[in-house]
Design an enzyme around this catalytic site. Structure first.
Site, PDB file in Angstrom:
ATOM      1  N   SER A 252       0.842  -1.188   0.000  1.00 25.80           N
ATOM      2  CA  SER A 252       0.000   0.000   0.000  1.00 25.80           C
ATOM      3  C   SER A 252       0.874   1.233   0.000  1.00 25.80           C
ATOM      4  O   SER A 252       2.007   1.200   0.476  1.00 25.80           O
ATOM      5  CB  SER A 252      -0.858   0.013   1.260  1.00 25.80           C
ATOM      6  N   LYS A 253       0.313   2.294  -0.531  1.00 21.95           N
ATOM      7  CA  LYS A 253       1.157   3.476  -0.681  1.00 21.95           C
ATOM      8  C   LYS A 253       1.460   4.151   0.650  1.00 21.95           C
ATOM      9  O   LYS A 253       2.356   4.972   0.725  1.00 21.95           O
ATOM     10  CB  LYS A 253       0.603   4.444  -1.728  1.00 21.95           C
ATOM     11  N   ARG A 254       0.733   3.816   1.683  1.00 19.10           N
ATOM     12  CA  ARG A 254       1.079   4.384   2.989  1.00 19.10           C
ATOM     13  C   ARG A 254       2.400   3.814   3.496  1.00 19.10           C
ATOM     14  O   ARG A 254       3.096   4.436   4.270  1.00 19.10           O
ATOM     15  CB  ARG A 254      -0.024   4.097   4.009  1.00 19.10           C
TER      16      ARG A 254
END
Ligand code: GLU
Length: 475
Positions: A252-254
């Site tokens: 995930s981009k987090r």
């Protein structure tokens, strides 16, 4: 049978590493089997889809060399390859299913569906549509239709039995039909859901193998029911392991950069990226970790795909990128630096610097940071680092001065690494300095740093005047 495979990204965000990861294996398999690799744009989610992302997907896949045989920008016998251009095809297919009783219109309001869900939650039951509209009398359906009542269309999933699917990577997977929902095929606005569009397109586009990420495995039984409802033979399925963050959650981009554009901008090489992404799900028969797309093509088999959850490891990528950077010829390296927008001129000086700096590079911009002292004469550094532990400042200054004189006095025919190094060692000796201390002080004076590409070679490239003046300035 001609193998036809596809990657089917949704243009709802910057091009994702997962798209490239799936594309690599599909394209490798297609090329190995002398089949076709298709790019289909699944843009039916009109709120989230954006043509700019579609353009970026094209660019990023091309950057990685993952070109396609048929797609929205190439066309081909099974087009159009963009789902929003196929709305009429989906509508016609849904009509056919409703007519044959395999699907049914559902008039339930949002409020009713919420009530059903809440009641199921309260009773701790399975959350699914209660199929009320599946058994509506046909006069009632006609009446609601005639009145223009908003409705979706749902698949009438068999109530008993099970689906047995043979995943080419995971083997046999069995799912009982009673736990499957009557999937919505067409939304109230007349647009297809992912499930409908995906199945219709895979069939009409002649897709023989659906190789996609594991997250879609729960959709596959629904898809198989849909193929059956249409009376079509389903393609073969293979679900690739998900890419994961370090904590093993889905990437995930987090927690990880996931945009292919980011990797390009950071100065990763496309061949390193392809190798790295492939390594997440595939291994070579001889276990080597460095391999090209052609190696994947030549060695691909479903049995070589891992089923574990590969963790996205940026250190590994940096290491691989360094390996690929070191393989580039000087010409190629300079071209890539320029293509990446770095201010590097192609001249004799750059070519002399390249072999030294390349060894310590992990990403393209490192060329200008690892080797900053080749381009910048005004080095900022802490003067204290010039003075070796067992020496004093005055003593060090005198030593540096005398090295400046040595460098300036070197003649053209002695200006090479071997001769200069011998002279520097002899000079350190004559001053009563260890080579280690002397070279450290000189390194800092010349480069501003304590760890750099080879020192004497660097001095030879910088030349007598620039080197002497740095030594004097340091002194
Ligand atoms: N549009 C889906 C995605 O974005 C395609 C999934 C599939 O390959 O069926 O991943």
């Amino acid at each position: 049978m001609t193998v036809r495979v596809r990657v089917a990204p949704s243009p709802t965000g910057a091009p994702h590493v997962g798209t490239a990861y799936v594309a690599i294996f599909n394209r490798a398999f297609a090329h190995q089997q002398k089949g076709q690799f298709i790019l289909r744009i699944e843009d039916t989610d009109q709120e989230r889809s954006d043509p700019q992302y579609e353009k970026q997907i094209f660019e990023s896949l091309r950057w990685l060399g993952l070109t396609w045989d048929e797609g929205p920008d190439i066309d081909g016998p099974h087009g159009p390859y963009r789902q929003t251009e196929r709305a009429e095809i989906y509508r016609a297919h849904v009509r056919g299913l409703v007519e044959s009783g395999m699907a049914y219109p559902c008039f339930c309001s949002k409020e009713r569906l919420t009530e059903v869900r809440e009641a199921q939650k309260a009773a701790r039951g399975t959350i699914m549509y209660d199929r009320r509209c599946r058994t509506l009398p046909s006069e009632e359906v006609s009446r609601l239709m005639a009145a223009g009542t908003p409705h979706v269309v749902r698949l009438a999933v068999p109530l008993e039995g099970e689906i047995v699917m043979n995943d080419l990577i995971r083997g046999e997977v069995r799912i009982e039909n009673r736990i499957l929902d009557d999937q919505v095929l067409m939304k109230a606005d007349g647009l297809p859901t992912y499930h409908l569009a995906n199945v219709v397109d895979d069939h009409l586009m002649g897709i023989t193998h659906v190789m996609r990420a594991e997250e879609w495995i729960s959709s596959t039984p629904k898809h198989i029911h849909l193929y059956r409802a249409f009376g079509w033979e389903a393609p073969q399925f293979a679900h690739l392991p998900l890419l994961r963050n370090h904590d093993r959650s889905k990437i995930s981009k987090r927690k990880n950069p996931v945009s292919l554009k980011w990797y390009e901008e950071q100065g990763y090489l496309p061949e390193a990226m392809v190798n790295f992404l492939a390594l997440m799900g595939f291994s070579m028969p001889d276990g080597r970790e460095e391999f090209s797309f052609d190696d994947i093509r030549d060695n691909f088999s479903f049995a070589r795909i891992t089923t574990g959850g590969p963790v996205f490891d940026l250190d590994k990528l940096a290491w691989l990128n360094g390996v690929y950077l070191r393989k580039l010829s000087d010409d190629e390296l300079i071209r890539r630096l320029q293509d990446a927008g770095l201010k590097v001129e192609d001249n004799a000086y750059t070519r002399a610097v390249a072999p030294l700096v390349r060894e310590r590079m992990k990403r393209l911009p490192d060329f200008l940071t690892v080797g900053d002292y080749f381009w910048n004469d005004h080095l900022a550094y802490d003067a204290a680092t010039l003075v070796p532990k067992k020496r004093e400042a005055g003593d060090t200054a005198r030593a540096l001065e005398s090295f400046a004189t040595l460098v300036e006095g070197a003649s053209e025919d002695t200006w090479n690494k071997e001769t200069l190094e011998a002279a520097m060692r002899a000079h350190a000796d004559s001053l009563g300095w260890s080579t280690k201390d002397a070279f450290m002080a000189i390194r800092v004076a010349i480069t501003g740093k304590t760890a750099t590409p080879p020192l004497v070679e660097s001095i030879v490239i910088l030349g007598r005047d620039r080197s002497a003046s740095r030594l004097r300035h340091a002194a």
